[in-house]
Design a protein around this motif. Structure first.
Motif, PDB file in Angstrom:
ATOM      1  N   GLN A 143       0.828  -1.200   0.000  1.00 49.26           N
ATOM      2  CA  GLN A 143       0.000   0.000   0.000  1.00 49.26           C
ATOM      3  C   GLN A 143       0.866   1.255   0.000  1.00 49.26           C
ATOM      4  OE1 GLN A 143      -2.689  -0.269   3.334  1.00 49.26           O
ATOM      5  NE2 GLN A 143      -3.924  -1.883   2.415  1.00 49.26           N
ATOM      6  N   TRP A 185     -10.798  -1.331  -0.576  1.00 50.99           N
ATOM      7  CA  TRP A 185      -9.943  -1.432  -1.756  1.00 50.99           C
ATOM      8  C   TRP A 185      -9.111  -2.710  -1.724  1.00 50.99           C
ATOM      9  CZ3 TRP A 185      -4.652  -1.760  -2.378  1.00 50.99           C
ATOM     10  CH2 TRP A 185      -4.171  -1.608  -3.691  1.00 50.99           C
ATOM     11  N   MET A 192      -9.199  -5.789  -4.442  1.00 50.12           N
ATOM     12  CA  MET A 192      -8.032  -6.324  -5.157  1.00 50.12           C
ATOM     13  C   MET A 192      -7.935  -7.844  -4.982  1.00 50.12           C
ATOM     14  SD  MET A 192      -6.787  -3.694  -6.658  1.00 50.12           S
ATOM     15  CE  MET A 192      -8.468  -3.054  -6.716  1.00 50.12           C
ATOM     16  N   ALA A 232     -13.416  -1.174  -8.845  1.00 51.20           N
ATOM     17  CA  ALA A 232     -12.666  -0.547  -7.750  1.00 51.20           C
ATOM     18  C   ALA A 232     -12.853   0.962  -7.829  1.00 51.20           C
ATOM     19  CB  ALA A 232     -11.195  -0.932  -7.830  1.00 51.20           C
ATOM     20  N   ASP A 270     -10.173   3.274  -6.305  1.00 54.49           N
ATOM     21  CA  ASP A 270      -8.801   3.207  -6.796  1.00 54.49           C
ATOM     22  C   ASP A 270      -8.452   4.510  -7.511  1.00 54.49           C
ATOM     23  OD1 ASP A 270      -6.461   1.164  -7.497  1.00 54.49           O
ATOM     24  OD2 ASP A 270      -6.850   2.389  -9.264  1.00 54.49           O
ATOM     25  N   TRP A 271      -7.316   5.096  -7.117  1.00 53.85           N
ATOM     26  CA  TRP A 271      -6.910   6.389  -7.649  1.00 53.85           C
ATOM     27  C   TRP A 271      -6.600   6.305  -9.147  1.00 53.85           C
ATOM     28  CZ3 TRP A 271      -7.682  10.909  -5.575  1.00 53.85           C
ATOM     29  CH2 TRP A 271      -6.995  12.029  -6.042  1.00 53.85           C
ATOM     30  N   CYS A 329     -11.419  -2.219 -15.483  1.00 51.54           N
ATOM     31  CA  CYS A 329     -10.444  -1.606 -14.567  1.00 51.54           C
ATOM     32  C   CYS A 329      -9.019  -1.934 -14.998  1.00 51.54           C
ATOM     33  CB  CYS A 329     -10.687  -2.090 -13.139  1.00 51.54           C
ATOM     34  SG  CYS A 329     -12.207  -1.475 -12.389  1.00 51.54           S
ATOM     35  N   TRP A 353      -6.120   0.723 -15.928  1.00 53.05           N
ATOM     36  CA  TRP A 353      -4.794   0.734 -15.304  1.00 53.05           C
ATOM     37  C   TRP A 353      -3.693   0.698 -16.362  1.00 53.05           C
ATOM     38  CZ3 TRP A 353      -7.114  -3.286 -11.591  1.00 53.05           C
ATOM     39  CH2 TRP A 353      -7.569  -2.667 -10.423  1.00 53.05           C
TER      40      TRP A 353
END
Length: 323
Positions: free
Chosen positions: A42, A129, A133, A146, A149-150, A189, A193
């Motif tokens: 993290q 989060w 995952m 998610a 998720d940033w 997602c 990413w």
């Protein structure tokens, strides 16, 4: 694959999918280690996170440890591999939870997504989060979005031109868009990413384009040259103004005519001295600005107080009448 045809219905997402190999998700049995690895990674870069994972496995001869082995490991040893105090306590919490309630992958597979999230978030240090995952990459669930998720948020923000000012409205917009991707939101997602990982190249290209945009001001550079040319002409103009101011001073016969009208005594003695100054004053005001600054420095007014004031102002009027 089926998910590609489904996600391609979204025109914006279709652009990200085209030209790429299809992605896959798999089920894993080492839920304990995946959950611990998620906690350890993290807020860290991939490189640093991988280094810490390898150091963690090295503590147990390169194998995944049992929950009790983790609990028997001193906290100082876990901190020595790069874990913070908070993450060390979270790792112990996961190991203790595995002993007391269990983290068997077969049991988790029988739960739906929300049940798994509720089960795992009971562990202190495991948030939604982290549970999402695990659903994606340990349990192989294909329909997980998610939202927190940033990376997903930033990708959707740019691709769909969203506004993050109102957080509640922004979140609702994310959910609305993601509904179109169901039941393959996990793959969506993953493509977001992947786009985000390649986005620095796009950003670099955008910066180059932005750097090229200022080139049109080359016209302004030409204008700058003209401005500089004007400034040079203006810089030269004071000299010409001075020369223009000096020329009437050289032509002194004009002050000699008005002087004999009032007093012949004062005129021969004082007229040649103040005359260029008196004549230069009106010309300097009309022709050039810098001349008054130089004319005021020698303070000629003090030396010839009586004569210049009376001779300069009235003389042109009376002379014109008399002549």
């Amino acid at each position: 694959m089926e998910y590609l045809l489904h996600l391609a219905k979204d025109k914006q997402l279709k652009k990200l999918i085209e030209g790429h190999q299809p992605l896959t998700v798999e089920r894993r049995k080492d839920v304990l280690f995946y959950l611990i690895a998620s906690i350890m990674s993290q807020q860290l870069s991939t490189k640093v996170a991988d280094s810490i994972k390898n150091k963690f496995l090295a503590l147990y001869d390169g194998r995944i440890p049992l929950p009790q082995e983790i609990l028997d490991t001193p906290a100082e040893t876990l901190r020595s591999i790069g874990l913070s105090n908070a993450k060390v306590s979270y790792v112990f919490n996961v190991a203790r939870f595995a002993l007391e309630k269990g983290l068997d992958s077969d049991v988790l597979h029988e739960m739906d997504n929300e049940e798994v999230i509720g089960y795992l978030t009971a562990i202190k240090g495991v948030g939604r989060w982290t549970a999402e995952m695990l659903l994606m990459f340990a349990l192989g669930r294909e329909d997980v979005f998610a939202i927190d998720d940033w990376g997903v948020q930033n990708a959707m923000l740019n691709i769909y031109q969203l506004d993050r000012t109102d957080k509640k409205a922004f979140r609702e917009a994310l959910l609305t868009i993601s509904q179109k991707w169901s039941p393959y939101r996990t793959y969506a997602c993953m493509h977001l990413w992947r786009w985000k990982d390649n986005s620095p190249l796009v950003a670099a290209a955008a910066k180059k384009a932005a750097a090229k945009k200022p080139t049109p001001p080359k016209k302004s550079a030409a204008t700058k040259k003209s401005v500089t040319a004007k400034s040079t002409t203006r810089a030269k103009s004071p000299a010409t103004a001075k020369s223009a101011a000096r020329k009437p001073a050289a032509a002194k016969p004009t002050p000699k005519k008005p002087t004999p009208t009032k007093s012949a005594k004062a005129t021969p003695k004082k007229s040649p001295k103040p005359s260029p100054q008196k004549t230069a004053k009106p010309t300097s005001k009309k022709t050039a600005k810098p001349t008054p600054e130089k004319s005021t420095k020698p303070t000629p007014e003090k030396s010839t107080k009586p004569t210049p004031e009376k001779s300069t102002k009235p003389t042109p009027k009376k002379n014109s009448s008399k002549i």
